[in-house]
Design a protein around this motif. Structure first.
Motif, PDB file in Angstrom:
ATOM      1  N   UNK A 232     -28.755  41.213 -21.625  1.00 13.79           N
ATOM      2  CA  UNK A 232     -28.772  41.465 -20.177  1.00 13.79           C
ATOM      3  C   UNK A 232     -27.455  40.984 -19.577  1.00 13.79           C
ATOM      4  N   UNK A 233     -27.148  41.425 -18.376  1.00 12.86           N
ATOM      5  CA  UNK A 233     -25.928  40.953 -17.718  1.00 12.86           C
ATOM      6  C   UNK A 233     -25.945  39.442 -17.570  1.00 12.86           C
ATOM      7  N   UNK A 234     -27.099  38.886 -17.241  1.00 10.21           N
ATOM      8  CA  UNK A 234     -27.178  37.442 -17.049  1.00 10.21           C
ATOM      9  C   UNK A 234     -26.911  36.705 -18.360  1.00 10.21           C
ATOM     10  N   UNK A 235     -27.469  37.210 -19.445  1.00  7.20           N
ATOM     11  CA  UNK A 235     -27.234  36.557 -20.735  1.00  7.20           C
ATOM     12  C   UNK A 235     -25.753  36.604 -21.098  1.00  7.20           C
ATOM     13  N   UNK A 236     -25.095  37.728 -20.810  1.00  4.42           N
ATOM     14  CA  UNK A 236     -23.666  37.848 -21.113  1.00  4.42           C
ATOM     15  C   UNK A 236     -22.866  36.820 -20.329  1.00  4.42           C
ATOM     16  N   UNK A 239     -23.390  33.235 -21.606  1.00  2.00           N
ATOM     17  CA  UNK A 239     -22.689  32.950 -22.869  1.00  2.00           C
ATOM     18  C   UNK A 239     -21.187  32.840 -22.643  1.00  2.00           C
ATOM     19  N   UNK A 240     -20.641  33.670 -21.770  1.00  2.00           N
ATOM     20  CA  UNK A 240     -19.217  33.567 -21.455  1.00  2.00           C
ATOM     21  C   UNK A 240     -18.894  32.229 -20.801  1.00  2.00           C
ATOM     22  N   UNK A 241     -19.742  31.773 -19.890  1.00  2.00           N
ATOM     23  CA  UNK A 241     -19.535  30.466 -19.261  1.00  2.00           C
ATOM     24  C   UNK A 241     -19.515  29.360 -20.321  1.00  2.00           C
ATOM     25  N   UNK A 254     -18.917  39.183 -11.592  1.00  2.00           N
ATOM     26  CA  UNK A 254     -18.999  40.395 -10.789  1.00  2.00           C
ATOM     27  C   UNK A 254     -19.857  41.419 -11.496  1.00  2.00           C
ATOM     28  N   UNK A 255     -20.101  42.552 -10.876  1.00  2.00           N
ATOM     29  CA  UNK A 255     -20.913  43.588 -11.516  1.00  2.00           C
ATOM     30  C   UNK A 255     -20.291  44.041 -12.830  1.00  2.00           C
ATOM     31  N   UNK A 256     -21.114  44.168 -13.855  1.00  2.00           N
ATOM     32  CA  UNK A 256     -20.643  44.661 -15.147  1.00  2.00           C
ATOM     33  C   UNK A 256     -20.682  46.184 -15.124  1.00  2.00           C
ATOM     34  N   UNK A 257     -19.512  46.791 -15.304  1.00  2.00           N
ATOM     35  CA  UNK A 257     -19.383  48.247 -15.212  1.00  2.00           C
ATOM     36  C   UNK A 257     -19.657  48.936 -16.542  1.00  2.00           C
ATOM     37  N   UNK A 258     -19.276  48.306 -17.640  1.00  2.00           N
ATOM     38  CA  UNK A 258     -19.479  48.864 -18.979  1.00  2.00           C
ATOM     39  C   UNK A 258     -19.738  47.722 -19.943  1.00  2.00           C
ATOM     40  N   UNK A 259     -20.516  48.020 -20.986  1.00  2.00           N
ATOM     41  CA  UNK A 259     -20.692  47.040 -22.059  1.00  2.00           C
ATOM     42  C   UNK A 259     -21.046  47.774 -23.345  1.00  2.00           C
ATOM     43  N   UNK A 260     -20.605  47.208 -24.463  1.00  2.00           N
ATOM     44  CA  UNK A 260     -20.861  47.828 -25.758  1.00  2.00           C
ATOM     45  C   UNK A 260     -20.475  46.896 -26.880  1.00  2.00           C
TER      46      UNK A 260
END
Length: 388
Positions: A232-236, A239-241, A254-260
């Motif tokens: 999920x965006x929150x999990x990403x 983990x980055x933090x 900010x809003x995640x526009x793309x992920x893969x």
């Protein structure tokens, strides 16, 4: 249809090759499976070596890059909870420029069309004949076409069709698959640091990069079979933090526009020519993205290929064309080694014990503290000068 050079693929390699040939008075036709909108929007690499920047300027397609690109004089290696800056300018007198691959593609398409270039998007059912130097395809309207050429250039990437047109026994393949992948995200957030941050963390590698003053590119090391649906965006962001944490550093969200998720591999084929078909860029070699070499190697290939084909087709000199693959592969293998070294130093490997992790930290600390080691990293990262 008839042209001197049939180019398969409208990425930066194929488009730049077409433009360089045009400047030398050699005709070409570029064929691309995707439509123009897709080609101009697909997000790929974003770091340009100094030789790449200089070549684009010399070719007359650097104006927008110079206006919008982000020059960087160094990178940070983040480990032990702190940044250790590698100062490219001080160590080598050179720098890199962050400018998205899709922006290079836009610039080249606009220039080729302004010059009357023949770019054909949305083709299908493409088949190449290396011996006859012909291409059979259906155009965007579905009509069958035959393009007859003096030579062909395969610039259609790792998953393209040109390399498969070469008999398997005619190629030597070198490949290595790494036991991890990168989860990449494009976020609508201002960069949290003015330069790239390469992070070694016990939970895995992380990279902070950017595409513009308002768009951040971020990566996390994950297992090779990781499902993007599980992130999920929150999990990403959490983990980055965790992995990018350092004193005085705040990660902007900010809003995640793309992920893969992208696998990590090294791949090289030799030779890079079969009969009248020449391979360039990802059609011939793949490097892990840690060293930021993929697009830069493709551009180095077509610089050399444009010279070789010009000599062959306008000067009746086959020498540069005969040497093309060997000359390119010298640079490719140097980049492979650098990319492998960066990858091995910064990623956690399955089964690594504390002894191996301490070796990685020892290498990082030496690289950050030794002028000689830092210079080696810097001169490879900013791009070794082109050979004559």
């Amino acid at each position: 249809m008839r042209t001197q050079v049939g180019i398969i693929g409208a990425g930066p390699a194929g488009l730049l090759l077409s433009h360089l040939l045009h400047l030398a008075g050699v005709d070409s036709v570029v064929l691309e499976l995707r439509d123009r909108a897709y080609v101009e929007a697909r997000v790929r690499a974003g770091v340009l070596e100094q030789p790449t920047v200089e070549l684009l300027r010399e070719a007359g397609v650097g104006e927008r890059m110079d206006a919008r690109g982000l020059p960087h004089d160094g990178i940070s290696l983040r480990f032990d909870g702190a940044d250790h800056r590698i100062d490219f300018r001080a160590l080598t007198g050179r720098r890199i420029t962050v400018y998205g691959q899709q922006e290079v593609v836009k610039d080249l398409i606009a220039r080729r069309l302004a010059d009357g270039g023949d770019l054909r998007f949305g083709v299908s059912d493409v088949a190449v004949d290396p011996r006859a130097a012909t291409v059979s395809f259906r155009d965007s309207a579905g009509a069958r076409q035959i393009l007859r050429c003096d030579v062909l250039a395969g610039c259609d990437g790792f998953h393209g069709i040109t390399r498969d047109a070469i008999p398997a026994g005619a190629l030597t393949v070198h490949q290595h698959t790494y036991p991890f992948a990168w989860l990449g995200v494009l976020a609508e957030a201002p960069p949290s640091h003015h330069e790239l941050i390469y992070t070694y963390h016990p939970r895995g590698f992380a990279l902070h990069s950017m595409r513009s003053p308002t768009i951040t590119r971020l990566y996390l090391q994950v297992p090779p079979d990781e499902r993007i649906e599980d992130w999920s965006d929150r999990r990403i962001w959490d983990e980055l933090h965790t992995r990018l944490a350092a004193d005085g550093f705040t990660l902007a969200e900010g809003p995640i526009l793309e992920k893969g998720v992208t696998g990590m591999r090294s791949f090289v084929v030799a030779p890079m020519r079969h009969e009248r078909l020449f391979l360039a860029g990802d059609a011939a070699h793949i490097v892990p993205p840690t060293g930021a070499k993929g697009m830069n190697l493709a551009i180095a290939d077509v610089r050399r290929l444009s010279v070789a084909l010009t000599a062959l087709l306008t000067g009746n000199d086959p020498g540069p064309a005969e040497r093309y693959g060997a000359d390119c592969l010298a640079r490719v293998w140097r980049a492979q080694h650098f990319s492998w070294w960066m990858t091995s130093m910064l990623h956690t490997f399955p089964g690594h014990d504390p002894f191996q992790r301490e070796l990685q930290l020892a290498q990082l600390r030496y690289t950050a503290s030794s002028t000689a080691a830092a210079t080696s990293l810097a001169e490879n990262y900013v791009g070794l000068p082109y050979s004559p």
